[in-house]
Scaffold this motif. Structure first.
Motif, PDB file in Angstrom:
ATOM      1  N   LEU A  72      66.323  16.249 -21.644  1.00 22.21           N
ATOM      2  CA  LEU A  72      67.208  17.397 -21.026  1.00 22.21           C
ATOM      3  C   LEU A  72      67.762  16.890 -19.786  1.00 22.21           C
ATOM      4  O   LEU A  72      67.495  16.260 -18.926  1.00 22.21           O
ATOM      5  N   LYS A  73      69.150  17.044 -19.741  1.00 18.96           N
ATOM      6  CA  LYS A  73      70.073  16.528 -18.783  1.00 18.96           C
ATOM      7  C   LYS A  73      70.761  17.798 -17.808  1.00 18.96           C
ATOM      8  O   LYS A  73      71.171  17.480 -16.821  1.00 18.96           O
ATOM      9  N   GLN A  74      70.226  19.040 -18.219  1.00 20.14           N
ATOM     10  CA  GLN A  74      70.742  20.217 -17.561  1.00 20.14           C
ATOM     11  C   GLN A  74      69.652  21.253 -17.559  1.00 20.14           C
ATOM     12  O   GLN A  74      68.595  21.216 -18.142  1.00 20.14           O
ATOM     13  N   PRO A  75      69.539  22.064 -16.284  1.00 26.36           N
ATOM     14  CA  PRO A  75      68.484  22.888 -16.095  1.00 26.36           C
ATOM     15  C   PRO A  75      68.604  24.015 -17.139  1.00 26.36           C
ATOM     16  O   PRO A  75      69.413  24.614 -17.735  1.00 26.36           O
ATOM     17  N   VAL A  76      67.243  24.430 -17.777  1.00 28.37           N
ATOM     18  CA  VAL A  76      67.041  25.322 -18.606  1.00 28.37           C
ATOM     19  C   VAL A  76      66.044  26.154 -18.200  1.00 28.37           C
ATOM     20  O   VAL A  76      65.023  25.716 -17.846  1.00 28.37           O
ATOM     21  N   LYS A  77      66.050  27.444 -18.193  1.00 28.68           N
ATOM     22  CA  LYS A  77      64.892  28.423 -17.910  1.00 28.68           C
ATOM     23  C   LYS A  77      64.662  29.435 -18.881  1.00 28.68           C
ATOM     24  O   LYS A  77      65.541  29.983 -19.754  1.00 28.68           O
ATOM     25  N   VAL A  78      63.427  29.817 -18.952  1.00 24.98           N
ATOM     26  CA  VAL A  78      62.884  30.582 -20.004  1.00 24.98           C
ATOM     27  C   VAL A  78      62.397  31.899 -19.192  1.00 24.98           C
ATOM     28  O   VAL A  78      61.894  31.933 -18.212  1.00 24.98           O
ATOM     29  N   TRP A  79      63.093  33.079 -19.615  1.00 24.03           N
ATOM     30  CA  TRP A  79      62.728  34.448 -19.041  1.00 24.03           C
ATOM     31  C   TRP A  79      61.880  35.203 -19.887  1.00 24.03           C
ATOM     32  O   TRP A  79      62.282  35.471 -21.072  1.00 24.03           O
ATOM     33  N   VAL A  80      60.788  35.578 -19.547  1.00 27.82           N
ATOM     34  CA  VAL A  80      59.740  36.416 -20.276  1.00 27.82           C
ATOM     35  C   VAL A  80      59.824  37.789 -19.662  1.00 27.82           C
ATOM     36  O   VAL A  80      59.557  38.052 -18.675  1.00 27.82           O
ATOM     37  N   PHE A  81      60.551  38.855 -20.190  1.00 26.09           N
ATOM     38  CA  PHE A  81      60.378  40.289 -19.884  1.00 26.09           C
ATOM     39  C   PHE A  81      59.327  40.852 -20.063  1.00 26.09           C
ATOM     40  O   PHE A  81      59.318  41.556 -21.293  1.00 26.09           O
TER      41      PHE A  81
ATOM     42  N   VAL B 140      61.884  37.493 -24.750  1.00 22.61           N
ATOM     43  CA  VAL B 140      62.067  36.080 -24.423  1.00 22.61           C
ATOM     44  C   VAL B 140      63.455  35.332 -24.436  1.00 22.61           C
ATOM     45  O   VAL B 140      63.974  35.591 -25.627  1.00 22.61           O
ATOM     46  N   TYR B 141      64.041  35.188 -23.314  1.00 19.46           N
ATOM     47  CA  TYR B 141      65.401  34.644 -23.325  1.00 19.46           C
ATOM     48  C   TYR B 141      65.467  33.200 -22.918  1.00 19.46           C
ATOM     49  O   TYR B 141      64.657  32.707 -21.945  1.00 19.46           O
ATOM     50  N   LEU B 142      66.471  32.415 -23.265  1.00 16.05           N
ATOM     51  CA  LEU B 142      66.637  31.066 -22.651  1.00 16.05           C
ATOM     52  C   LEU B 142      67.892  31.123 -22.133  1.00 16.05           C
ATOM     53  O   LEU B 142      69.112  31.737 -22.564  1.00 16.05           O
ATOM     54  N   GLU B 143      68.017  30.575 -20.846  1.00 13.19           N
ATOM     55  CA  GLU B 143      69.334  30.484 -20.031  1.00 13.19           C
ATOM     56  C   GLU B 143      69.651  28.885 -19.604  1.00 13.19           C
ATOM     57  O   GLU B 143      68.641  28.220 -19.151  1.00 13.19           O
TER      58      GLU B 143
END
Length: 535
Positions: A120-129, A176-179
Motif C-alpha cells: 500500500l502506498k496510500q492510507p486506507v481505512k476500514v469503517w465498521v458501523f 463495512v466500508y473502505l475509504e
C-alpha cells in the motif's frame, strides 16, 4: 505515659503510609492521569513508610531478625517475579508473535492479502458501523494493520455519529466500508452468521487502490455463453471480474473486423458454431501483436480455430473425458481434477477439487518459442480415459480407439514476441514518394503473448462457478492471461479439516467403560499395593 504513646504512634505509622500510597495509585489508575495530585499522595506515603522502617530498625534491630530477613527475601523474590512477568508482558505487547498451528492456517492471512497490504502506498481505512466489536472481526483487521501502517480501521456507532453515517450512506448496522482518499466502497454487511470475510476485504482493497482498469472482452455471435443472467450464462464470472476491477464487454468480430486496441484479454467461452475465416484471422493478428486469449472449447464443437491453435502447438481432442472413479455423484461424464500443474494459475490449489462436465482432452506438441504448462490433470487410467464411442451406454476402454488417462483438460501457453526493429528509411528523391507510416498495432508494448486453452466451458457457468475451485480456475486464468501480474490471484476460503472419528456403538461403550471404570480401578489397585508395601 508520654513514652508509651510515642511508641504506639511510630508503631502504627505504617498504616497512614500505605493509605497514602494506595490513594495515589487509585487516583492515577481511575483518572488515567499521573499528575500532581496522585504523585503527591504516593511520595508522601513513601516518605511515611520510609520513616516507619527507620524507626523499626533503631527500636528493635528489626533488620537483623531472621524473620525480617526471610520476609525481605520473600518480598524481593515476589517483586522479581512480578518484574519478570511485567517485562514479558511488555515484550509480548510490543513484539507480538503468533503461531497458527491449524492445518489450513485458519487464522493467518493469505499470501495474496499480505502482499497487497504491504505494498500500500496510500492510507486506507476500514469503517465498521456497528455498536459491538466482534473479536473475530477485530482480530482479522488487526492482522491487516500489522502488515502496513497505512492500513487503519475504526468502529463507529451509526446512531452516535450521524454525520459520518450520512457521509457513507449507511443504511443498517454491520455495514463495512473502505475509504481511500475520496473513494468509498461497501465491503459487506456483517451480522451474527456472516462475519467479516478476508476474501471480500482483500478484493475490495485491491479494487479501491487500483489506478488502472483491465479490459476483458467476451466473444459473441457463435452461441457462446451470454454475459447477462440466464440459462447457461456466465453472469457470475463476469460479476466476479468486475469486483476485481476488470471491465467486461461483449465483442462481435463480424461488426468489428479487429479486436479493440484496449483489449487486455479476449475470452472465447463455449462457441457452438464455427467462426468465419475473417474472425480467426483477427484472433491471429491479435495474439501476434501481443494479445492474450482464454479459450474454453466444449467437446463435440468445432469453432474452426485449428489454424490458430496449431501455431501454438495445441490440438483439441474430440473424444469425451470420462471418470469412473465414482468418488462423487456427478456421473462418469464429469471428470474430477485434484492434480494441477506448477503454474501461477494453480499454484495455491493444492489438492483441491474442480470438475468439468462433458470435457475434452487438450493435447500439446512442442513448438519453438512456445512454453506450455499443463494446468488440469485427471486421475490416471483405469479411473479416467478419453472415450471415442459416445453412442455406447456401457463405458469401457477400447484399446486403439480410446486415450488412457491421465488426461490434460487445460494448458497455459506463453510465446515471446520478437523485439521490433525500426525500419531503415529508404532514400527518396521527393517528399511525395515517401509512404505513410503504418498505424501502431494494439498491445505494441507487450513482450509476450499468453493463451489459456481449456477443453470445457460449463465449469464457468452460473451453476458451477461458485462450486469448489471452478471459479478460481476461471478468474486466475483471466488474471494471468491479462499479464497483470501485480494483482493478487483469487483467494479460497479456509475451511477446517474434518478430523471427526466415527465410532460404532460397541467401540463407544468400550471406550466409556475403560475410561470411567477400568482405568480408575487400576489406579486404586496400584495405590493399594504401594500402601501395603510401605506400611
Amino acid at each position: 505515659m508520654k513514652t508509651i504513646s510515642t511508641k504506639k504512634f511510630w508503631k502504627y505509622l505504617i498504616l497512614p503510609g500505605l493509605f497514602l500510597v494506595a490513594t495515589g495509585l487509585t487516583i492515577g489508575f481511575v483518572s488515567e492521569s499521573w499528575g500532581t495530585v496522585p504523585l503527591a499522595f504516593i511520595i508522601c506515603g513513601a516518605v511515611v513508610i520510609g520513616l516507619w522502617l527507620i524507626w523499626q530498625s533503631q527500636e528493635s534491630n528489626w533488620w537483623g531478625r531472621r524473620s525480617t530477613q526471610a520476609g525481605t527475601n520473600a518480598l524481593i523474590a515476589t517483586l522479581a517475579v512480578l518484574a519478570i512477568l511485567g517485562l514479558i508482558n511488555f515484550l509480548a505487547n510490543r513484539y507480538e508473535f503468533r503461531a497458527d498451528l491449524t492445518e489450513t492456517k485458519l487464522f493467518t492471512l493469505a499470501p495474496e492479502s499480505k502482499e497487497l497490504v504491504q505494498n500500500l502506498k496510500q492510507p486506507v481505512k476500514v469503517w465498521v458501523f456497528d455498536v459491538t466489536q466482534n473479536p473475530q472481526d477485530r482480530e482479522l483487521l488487526e492482522s491487516y494493520q500489522k502488515q502496513n501502517s497505512q492500513f487503519k480501521f475504526e468502529y463507529a456507532d451509526p446512531q452516535a455519529r450521524p454525520g459520518l453515517t450520512e457521509k457513507f450512506g449507511v443504511k443498517d448496522f454491520g455495514e463495512v466500508y473502505l475509504e481511500s482518499g475520496e473513494k468509498k466502497q461497501l465491503v459487506q454487511v456483517v451480522n451474527v452468521s456472516d462475519r467479516l470475510s478476508e476474501i471480500k476485504l482483500t478484493n475490495s482493497l485491491q479494487q479501491i487502490t487500483s489506478t488502472s482498469t483491465t479490459k476483458v472482452y467476451f466473444l459473441q455471435g457463435h452461441g457462446e455463453h451470454q454475459l447477462t443472467a440466464g440459462e447457461g450464462a456466465i453472469f457470475q464470472a463476469s460479476q466476479a471480474l468486475s469486483n476485481k476491477n476488470y471491465t467486461t464487454a461483449p465483442l462481435n468480430l463480424i461488426e468489428k473486423s479487429t479486436v479493440p486496441s484496449d483489449a487486455n484479454v479476449l475470452v472465447v467461452a463455449g462457441p457452438k458454431r464455427e467462426l468465419f475465416d475473417t474472425e480467426v484471422k483477427a484472433l491471429q493478428n491479435y495474439v501476434n501483436q501481443g494479445g492474450n486469449l482464454v479459450l474454453m472449447i466444449d467437446q463435440g464443437t468445432d469453432p474452426k480455430i485449428d489454424n490458430l491453435l496449431t501455431q501454438w502447438g495445441v490440438k483439441l481432442d474430440n473424444r469425451l473425458a470420462v471418470d469412473v472413479s465414482g468418488n462423487v455423484n456427478l456421473g462418469p461424464a464429469v471428470p474430477i481434477v485434484t492434480e494441477y500443474g506448477q503454474h501461477p494459475i494453480t499454484k495455491d490449489f493444492g489438492n483441491g477439487i474442480s470438475f468439468y462436465r462433458l470435457a475434452r482432452p487438450v493435447i500439446t506438441t512442442p513448438v519453438p518459442g512456445i512454453e506450455a504448462t499443463k494446468l488440469l490433470i485427471t486421475k490416471p487410467y483405469p479411473n479416467t480415459w478419453a472415450e471415442s464411442d459416445l453412442n455406447n451406454e456401457n463405458l469401457e476402454f477400447n484399446e486403439g480407439k480410446d486415450l488412457k488417462g491421465p488426461l490434460t483438460l487445460g494448458v497455459a501457453l506463453t510465446r515471446k514476441l520478437p523485439v521490433p526493429t525500426k525500419p531503415t528509411p529508404t532514400p527518396t528523391t521527393s517528399p511525395q514518394a515517401q509512404t505513410k507510416p503504418s498505424p501502431t498495432p494494439s498491445n505494441s508494448n507487450a513482450t509476450e503473448s499468453r493463451m489459456v486453452v481449456i477443453g470445457d466451458s460449463d465449469f464457468a457457468t452460473d451453476n458451477s462457478f461458485t462450486q469448489q475451485l471452478n471459479g478460481d480456475v476461471f478468474l486466475n486464468s483471466v488474471n494471468w492471461a491479462s499479464q497483470q501480474d501485480s494483482q493478487p490471484l483469487s483467494i479460497r476460503p479456509k475451511e477446517p479439516k474434518n478430523r471427526r472419528i466415527n465410532l460404532t456403538a460397541l467401540q463407544a461403550n468400550v471406550l466409556a467403560i475403560s475410561s470411567l471404570l477400568i482405568l480408575p480401578l487400576i489406579g486404586f489397585a496400584v495405590a493399594a499395593i504401594l500402601w501395603w508395601l510401605r506400611r
